[in-house]
Design an enzyme around this catalytic site. Structure first.
Site, PDB file in Angstrom:
ATOM      1  N   GLU A   1     -11.140   0.304  -7.485  1.00 41.82           N
ATOM      2  CA  GLU A   1     -10.020   1.011  -6.841  1.00 41.82           C
ATOM      3  C   GLU A   1      -9.890   2.431  -7.377  1.00 41.82           C
ATOM      4  O   GLU A   1      -9.561   3.359  -6.638  1.00 41.82           O
ATOM      5  CB  GLU A   1      -8.714   0.226  -7.031  1.00 41.82           C
ATOM      6  CG  GLU A   1      -8.662  -1.075  -6.229  1.00 41.82           C
ATOM      7  CD  GLU A   1      -8.566  -0.863  -4.712  1.00 41.82           C
ATOM      8  OE1 GLU A   1      -7.828   0.024  -4.268  1.00 41.82           O
ATOM      9  OE2 GLU A   1      -9.254  -1.604  -3.973  1.00 41.82           O
TER      10      GLU A   1
ATOM     11  N   HIS B   1      -2.910  -4.581  -4.199  1.00 40.46           N
ATOM     12  CA  HIS B   1      -4.314  -4.426  -3.813  1.00 40.46           C
ATOM     13  C   HIS B   1      -4.749  -2.999  -4.162  1.00 40.46           C
ATOM     14  O   HIS B   1      -5.817  -2.781  -4.695  1.00 40.46           O
ATOM     15  CB  HIS B   1      -4.472  -4.712  -2.318  1.00 40.46           C
ATOM     16  CG  HIS B   1      -5.857  -4.509  -1.796  1.00 40.46           C
ATOM     17  ND1 HIS B   1      -6.278  -4.970  -0.578  1.00 40.46           N
ATOM     18  CD2 HIS B   1      -6.937  -3.867  -2.325  1.00 40.46           C
ATOM     19  CE1 HIS B   1      -7.549  -4.645  -0.388  1.00 40.46           C
ATOM     20  NE2 HIS B   1      -7.963  -3.966  -1.425  1.00 40.46           N
TER      21      HIS B   1
ATOM     22  N   HIS C   1     -10.303   5.192  -4.614  1.00 40.97           N
ATOM     23  CA  HIS C   1      -9.027   5.789  -4.197  1.00 40.97           C
ATOM     24  C   HIS C   1      -8.360   6.644  -5.292  1.00 40.97           C
ATOM     25  O   HIS C   1      -7.760   7.672  -5.003  1.00 40.97           O
ATOM     26  CB  HIS C   1      -8.035   4.690  -3.788  1.00 40.97           C
ATOM     27  CG  HIS C   1      -8.561   3.782  -2.708  1.00 40.97           C
ATOM     28  ND1 HIS C   1      -8.679   4.179  -1.397  1.00 40.97           N
ATOM     29  CD2 HIS C   1      -8.999   2.494  -2.737  1.00 40.97           C
ATOM     30  CE1 HIS C   1      -9.164   3.177  -0.661  1.00 40.97           C
ATOM     31  NE2 HIS C   1      -9.375   2.146  -1.453  1.00 40.97           N
TER      32      HIS C   1
HETATM   33  P1  5GP Z   1     -10.417  -1.224  -0.475  1.00 38.23           P
HETATM   34  O1  5GP Z   1     -11.872  -0.826  -0.390  1.00 38.23           O
HETATM   35  O2  5GP Z   1      -9.813  -1.207   0.883  1.00 38.23           O
HETATM   36  O3  5GP Z   1      -9.650  -0.553  -1.525  1.00 38.23           O
HETATM   37  O4  5GP Z   1     -10.460  -2.740  -0.910  1.00 38.23           O
HETATM   38  C1  5GP Z   1     -11.086  -3.670  -0.110  1.00 38.23           C
HETATM   39  C2  5GP Z   1     -12.032  -4.492  -0.925  1.00 38.23           C
HETATM   40  O5  5GP Z   1     -11.370  -4.976  -2.077  1.00 38.23           O
HETATM   41  C3  5GP Z   1     -12.539  -5.680  -0.137  1.00 38.23           C
HETATM   42  O6  5GP Z   1     -13.913  -5.774  -0.334  1.00 38.23           O
HETATM   43  C4  5GP Z   1     -11.802  -6.828  -0.781  1.00 38.23           C
HETATM   44  O7  5GP Z   1     -12.529  -8.020  -0.698  1.00 38.23           O
HETATM   45  C5  5GP Z   1     -11.641  -6.354  -2.185  1.00 38.23           C
HETATM   46  N1  5GP Z   1     -10.544  -6.981  -2.904  1.00 38.23           N
HETATM   47  C6  5GP Z   1      -9.288  -7.169  -2.500  1.00 38.23           C
HETATM   48  N2  5GP Z   1      -8.592  -7.819  -3.440  1.00 38.23           N
HETATM   49  C7  5GP Z   1      -9.441  -8.037  -4.461  1.00 38.23           C
HETATM   50  C8  5GP Z   1      -9.312  -8.666  -5.733  1.00 38.23           C
HETATM   51  O8  5GP Z   1      -8.257  -9.164  -6.134  1.00 38.23           O
HETATM   52  N3  5GP Z   1     -10.421  -8.657  -6.502  1.00 38.23           N
HETATM   53  C9  5GP Z   1     -11.602  -8.104  -6.121  1.00 38.23           C
HETATM   54  N4  5GP Z   1     -12.629  -8.155  -6.968  1.00 38.23           N
HETATM   55  N5  5GP Z   1     -11.755  -7.513  -4.932  1.00 38.23           N
HETATM   56  C10 5GP Z   1     -10.684  -7.486  -4.116  1.00 38.23           C
END
Ligand code: 5GP
Length: 239
Positions: free
Chosen positions: A103, A56, A107
């Site tokens: 990402e 992720h 991050h």
């Molecule tokens: P973070 O902001 O914590 O890095 O990521 C969270 C966000 O990433 C959430 O909105 C979640 O729905 C999204 N997310 C997680 N896995 C995936 C993925 O495989 N594809 C996409 N497009 N969004 C993702």
């Protein structure tokens, strides 16, 4: 009124202590976050036949969107794309680089404050390296924790991970009444990429880290509960 005053004091305390602990916004910990595709797609609009934990993200514990003008450029990681597609797929849009872009902006641009991660290629290749080095799939399997219709206890999952890696992870589930579905596992490393505990006391969290709730914005997930059976969903069989 008292609540508002308390919230202001806590927030002020958090931002001041963070500023002093990390004067240049340096992070102290990286969170290697893997999710279980079947669980993700049970709450999001997707289908997947992947039966391994995928990346992720690789999240520093401090900072978000540290340099929004440092744009993601997929051509800089051209050589990594086959591995990225396999281990860090966008489960919502498998042929799009948008998730990597998201990402990176949120991050990666903060992780890049460390010399060891100060380019897009360094950041993404380190994430791929750590994902394989600290392989969740084999650890769970070797401890007979496999996707199935059986339920596990959270203790079994925790013991498997802590027993092998020797550190505390953060295990998150999607909660639905009497069961919870295994969704995401975080392992943490220090600036030298050596494993360290993810879970900390609340005092340490407030003095050094972004509150966990701000780091993980996938709202369906929260820390798994010791008293609730854990479902580890298999890939649905095709009829
Ligand atoms: P973070 O902001 O914590 O890095 O990521 C969270 C966000 O990433 C959430 O909105 C979640 O729905 C999204 N997310 C997680 N896995 C995936 C993925 O495989 N594809 C996409 N497009 N969004 C993702």
């Amino acid at each position: 009124m008292r609540f508002i005053a308390l919230a202001v004091i806590l927030c002020a305390g958090y931002f001041c202590s963070t500023a002093f602990a990390h004067p240049r916004g340096d992070w102290t910990k990286l969170i290697i976050t893997r999710h279980w595709p079947q669980t993700f797609c049970s709450v999001e609009q997707c289908t997947t036949n992947l039966s391994y934990w995928t990346l992720h993200g690789l999240w520093p514990n401090t900072g978000m969107r540290c340099n929004t003008s440092w744009h993601f450029n997929v051509s800089l990681i051209e050589d990594l794309i086959p591995e990225m597609e396999k281990y860090w797929p966008d489960l919502l849009a498998p042929t799009s680089p948008k998730f990597w872009q998201y990402e990176w902006t949120k991050h990666g641009t903060c992780a890049a404050k460390a010399d060891s991660l100060n380019s897009q290629h360094k950041y993404f290749s380190k994430a791929l390296e750590l994902n394989l080095k600290y392989d969740l799939n084999s650890v769970l399997k070797n401890n007979n924790i496999v996707p199935s219709e059986e339920y596990y206890t959270l203790d079994q999952v925790e013991t498997a991970i802590t027993g092998f890696f020797g550190v505390k992870s953060k295990i998150q589930c999607v909660h639905s009444g009497k069961v919870q579905t295994l969704g995401q596992i975080e392992l943490c490393v220090d600036r030298d990429f050596q494993l360290i505990d993810c879970e900390k006391s609340s005092k340490e969290i407030w003095s050094n880290d972004i509150p966990a709730v701000l780091v993980s914005s996938q709202s369906d997930l929260s820390v798994c509960d010791h008293s609730v059976p854990v479902y580890y969903p298999p890939v649905p069989s095709r009829s």
